[in-house]
Design a protein around this motif. Structure first.
Motif, short mmCIF file in Angstrom:
data_model
loop_
_atom_site.label_atom_id
_atom_site.label_comp_id
_atom_site.label_asym_id
_atom_site.label_seq_id
_atom_site.Cartn_x
_atom_site.Cartn_y
_atom_site.Cartn_z
N UNK A 45 0.76 -1.11 -0.09
CA UNK A 45 0.14 -0.01 0.04
C UNK A 45 0.92 1.31 0.21
N UNK A 46 0.75 2.06 -0.98
CA UNK A 46 1.63 3.29 -1.15
C UNK A 46 0.99 4.46 -0.25
N UNK A 47 1.82 4.62 0.91
CA UNK A 47 1.11 5.66 1.93
C UNK A 47 1.88 7.10 1.44
N UNK A 48 0.95 8.22 1.68
CA UNK A 48 1.54 9.67 1.29
C UNK A 48 2.69 10.27 2.29
N UNK A 49 3.79 9.43 2.15
CA UNK A 49 4.84 9.75 3.27
C UNK A 49 5.09 11.19 3.35
N UNK A 50 5.78 11.78 2.38
CA UNK A 50 5.89 13.15 2.41
C UNK A 50 4.67 14.34 2.35
N UNK A 51 3.46 13.53 2.01
CA UNK A 51 2.42 14.41 1.61
C UNK A 51 1.79 14.65 2.91
N UNK A 52 2.19 13.93 3.99
CA UNK A 52 1.61 14.29 5.38
C UNK A 52 1.84 16.01 5.55
N UNK A 53 2.72 16.56 4.98
CA UNK A 53 2.95 18.13 5.17
C UNK A 53 1.55 18.72 4.67
N UNK A 54 0.72 17.97 4.12
CA UNK A 54 -0.54 18.97 3.55
C UNK A 54 -1.26 19.61 4.89
N UNK A 87 -3.60 2.03 -3.49
CA UNK A 87 -3.23 3.64 -3.13
C UNK A 87 -3.57 3.94 -1.95
N UNK A 88 -3.22 4.66 -0.94
CA UNK A 88 -3.75 5.06 0.17
C UNK A 88 -3.91 6.84 0.06
N UNK A 89 -5.07 7.07 0.07
CA UNK A 89 -5.42 8.67 -0.17
C UNK A 89 -5.17 9.53 0.77
N UNK A 90 -4.84 10.78 0.55
CA UNK A 90 -4.93 11.82 1.59
C UNK A 90 -6.14 12.68 1.52
N UNK A 91 -6.36 13.23 2.55
CA UNK A 91 -7.82 14.22 2.86
C UNK A 91 -7.25 15.68 3.03
N UNK A 92 -8.06 16.73 2.74
CA UNK A 92 -7.77 18.04 2.77
C UNK A 92 -8.67 18.37 4.22
N UNK A 93 -8.12 17.92 5.24
CA UNK A 93 -8.62 18.34 6.68
C UNK A 93 -8.96 19.74 7.01
N UNK A 94 -8.34 20.80 6.31
CA UNK A 94 -8.57 22.06 6.44
C UNK A 94 -9.96 22.18 6.38
N UNK A 95 -10.83 21.48 5.75
CA UNK A 95 -12.40 21.45 5.42
C UNK A 95 -13.05 20.12 5.75
N UNK A 96 -13.85 20.15 6.68
CA UNK A 96 -14.41 18.74 6.79
C UNK A 96 -15.31 18.44 5.60
N UNK A 97 -16.03 19.59 4.98
CA UNK A 97 -16.87 19.24 3.83
C UNK A 97 -16.00 18.50 2.56
N UNK A 116 -4.64 10.13 7.60
CA UNK A 116 -4.99 11.04 8.31
C UNK A 116 -3.93 11.42 9.30
N UNK A 117 -3.31 12.48 9.38
CA UNK A 117 -1.97 12.81 10.14
C UNK A 117 -2.68 13.45 11.59
N UNK A 118 -2.41 12.74 12.80
CA UNK A 118 -2.91 13.50 13.91
C UNK A 118 -2.11 14.48 14.35
N UNK A 119 -2.61 15.95 13.80
CA UNK A 119 -2.02 16.95 14.30
C UNK A 119 -3.20 17.98 13.76
N UNK A 120 -2.73 19.34 14.37
CA UNK A 120 -3.39 20.51 14.06
C UNK A 120 -3.65 20.84 12.40
N UNK A 144 -10.98 2.30 5.12
CA UNK A 144 -9.98 2.28 6.30
C UNK A 144 -9.22 3.67 6.69
N UNK A 145 -9.36 4.12 7.96
CA UNK A 145 -8.55 5.07 8.29
C UNK A 145 -7.24 4.88 8.98
N UNK A 146 -6.27 5.26 8.09
CA UNK A 146 -5.08 5.02 8.25
C UNK A 146 -4.40 6.29 9.17
N UNK A 147 -4.41 6.19 10.48
CA UNK A 147 -3.85 7.26 11.31
C UNK A 147 -2.69 6.89 12.05
#
Length: 163
Positions: A45-54, A87-97, A116-120, A144-147
């Motif tokens: 499964x391809x995790x978005x390692x560097x993309x956690x900076x989103x 693939x493992x997706x990333x989500x734009x948690x800046x907006x829940x919608x 989902x990265x557990x951060x602010x 699946x929520x990969x946190x």
């Protein structure tokens, strides 16, 4: 044996880059599949390692565009062999919608997980009640929520375990 300082200074050489530079499998799925064969690895499964900076992007609109672009890219990358590359997706948690919309989109495309990265995210932590509709959508879609934290993730000092 090469000394540490000699090894460090040789990293910029053409010979070092040719031997150890960015691995082709990071960019070329066929090379990754070849590496997997050599290692005896059946599936990844391809995790978005560097993309956690989103999480550092302030604009919800920009984060949404970036998440969608990454998700489209990783889906295309995995098309080389959908039985072995997932693939493992990333989500734009800046907006829940926007996160819910992107989760629904990637679920329809066949993604099995979203990270989902557990951060602010713009001062809001994902455990706040305002994120509950997103967690319900994970349940509804079956994705699946990969946190988890990257290994070098910084947390607030008071949150660290004390010895």
């Amino acid at each position: 044996a090469m000394s540490t300082s000699t090894a460090a200074s040789s990293r910029g050489t053409a010979a070092w880059q040719a031997k150890f530079g960015r691995l082709l499998g990071c960019r070329d799925p066929r090379a990754r599949l070849s590496d997997m064969d050599a290692l005896g690895t059946d599936q990844v499964m391809l995790f978005p390692t560097w993309f956690v900076r989103l999480a550092l992007v302030r604009s919800p609109e920009a984060a949404t565009v970036l998440a969608r672009a990454y998700n489209d890219w990783v889906l295309d990358y995995c098309a080389a062999d959908r039985r072995r590359l997932f693939p493992c997706a990333v989500l734009p948690l800046q907006s829940v919608e926007a996160s819910i919309a992107e989760l629904q989109r990637v679920a329809a495309l066949g993604f099995k997980a979203a990270a989902v990265r557990p951060c602010f995210w713009n001062g809001r932590y994902p455990t706040l009640p305002e994120f509950d509709p997103l967690w319900r959508e994970f349940e509804a879609t079956g994705v699946v929520l990969a946190i988890g934290n990257p290994s070098r993730c910084r947390s607030r000092p008071g949150w660290r375990r004390q010895p």
